[in-house]
Design an enzyme around this catalytic site. Structure first.
Site, PDB file in Angstrom:
ATOM      1  NE  ARG A   9      -7.586  -8.870   0.429  1.00 46.25           N
ATOM      2  CZ  ARG A   9      -7.305  -7.975  -0.650  1.00 46.25           C
ATOM      3  NH1 ARG A   9      -6.578  -6.916  -0.475  1.00 46.25           N
ATOM      4  NH2 ARG A   9      -7.941  -8.160  -1.754  1.00 46.25           N
TER       5      ARG A   9
ATOM      6  CE  LYS B 295      -4.516  -1.876   1.296  1.00 47.61           C
ATOM      7  NZ  LYS B 295      -5.526  -1.920   2.135  1.00 47.61           N
TER       8      LYS B 295
END
Length: 330
Positions: free
Chosen positions: A305, A270
């Site tokens: 995840r 991210k």
């Protein structure tokens, strides 16, 4: 703090501990007490109901135990994912992630990156079904969707879990689908929709505001007939949050064990990793992803995840060896 709500964050640490966090690999003996508008305090005791929620072992999810960190492999069956959209065959990628040691897979046909627009239901179904059918029966498969019609189609094709980034805010029919199917659900926190969620997000106290929002989502799911033992929570890193918001949540993520559900963390590749770690290309953010994953494992977070399953699995094995914790191996 009289008259104000007090939030008890367990303080995990090495060595002997009074309690086990969520019945897992991390011990804790004290608490950080949080309240809005007040500096944190520390204490050695918590109310019995809060301590029970923090220490109780989490129920298995479709047979997958929560007594050690679990790796959820990401399969983006989309052409526009922020990280790897359109760069691989999704079915082949799903098989590769299983071979790399993923404990479960999350298969999505709609990008929810910042700025993304909604995908028609038929297109989303057409993207995820071939992947689900290709790997059905090999492991727990999660469908990453906000939509009831997509979830129903995916469950029929072999999915055994629903991961809704809207936390049941987007489609009011989805809780009923999940309740009737009797499958685990992950309820994520997001502020706004993907198209506008990064347009100046604001909170009073992001850590506590997210806690309250997840608590409300859990109550809504239970009212729809989904028992808490089948609910996972995700604080939604990068979904309607600034870098400062994300870091505040990551520093105190053990607070969310107080909700009595397993925690799922999605930080893989991210933007904050690229910004802080000076890595503008998403595929180069594996080291930063591992660093945040291990920090979260130390706070007892159960499900991670990630895109790079083999790297994370290797890191967890080394972490286990260094901490000499047999319960946390993968």
């Amino acid at each position: 703090m009289s008259g104000e709500r007090r939030y008890y964050r367990p303080l995990p640490g090495p060595g002997p501990a009074r309690w086990r966090l969520a019945g897992g690999w991390t011990g804790f003996s004290g608490f950080e007490v949080l309240a809005r508008g007040r500096p944190p305090e520390h204490c050695d005791e918590a109310p019995a109901d809060i301590l029970a929620a923090l220490a109780a072992p989490r129920a298995p999810l479709a047979g997958l135990t929560m007594d050690r960190p679990r790796i959820m492999g990401i399969v983006n069956a989309t052409p526009d994912s922020f990280s790897d959209g359109g760069q691989y065959d999704p079915a082949a990628q799903a098989e590769a992630l299983l071979d790399a040691g993923a404990d479960l897979l999350d298969i999505g046909g709609e990008s929810t990156r910042p700025g993304a627009t909604e995908v028609p239901v038929a297109d989303e179904i057409a993207r995820v079904l071939p992947v689900l059918r290709a790997v059905a029966g090999h492991t727990l498969l999660s469908v990453d969707t906000r939509k009831a019609e997509v979830a129903e189609a995916a469950l029929s094709a072999g999915a055994g879990m629903i991961n809704d980034v809207s936390g049941f805010d987007f489609d009011t029919d989805l809780p009923g689908v999940a309740a009737r199917a009797g499958v685990p659900v992950c309820l994520m926190h997001a502020q706004g929709l993907p198209a506008d969620m990064q347009d100046d997000p604001r909170y009073g106290d992001v850590v506590l505001d997210v806690y309250d929002a997840l608590e409300a989502r859990i109550a809504r799911a239970e009212a729809a007939g989904i028992p808490r033992r089948r609910i996972i929570v995700d604080p939604g890193i990068g979904f309607g949050k600034t870098e400062a918001h994300n870091l505040a949540i990551l520093r105190r993520i053990s607070l969310y064990h107080g909700l009595g559900c397993p925690i799922l963390l999605g930080v893989s590749r991210k933007r904050l990793i690229g910004s802080i770690g000076d890595s503008p290309v998403a595929t180069g953010r594996g080291p930063g992803t591992l660093a945040l994953t291990l920090a979260a494992v130390a706070q007892g977070v159960q499900i991670h995840r990630v895109h790079d399953v083999a790297q994370i699995r290797q890191g967890l094995r080394l972490w286990q060896a260094v901490t000499n914790n047999d319960e946390a191996g993968t």
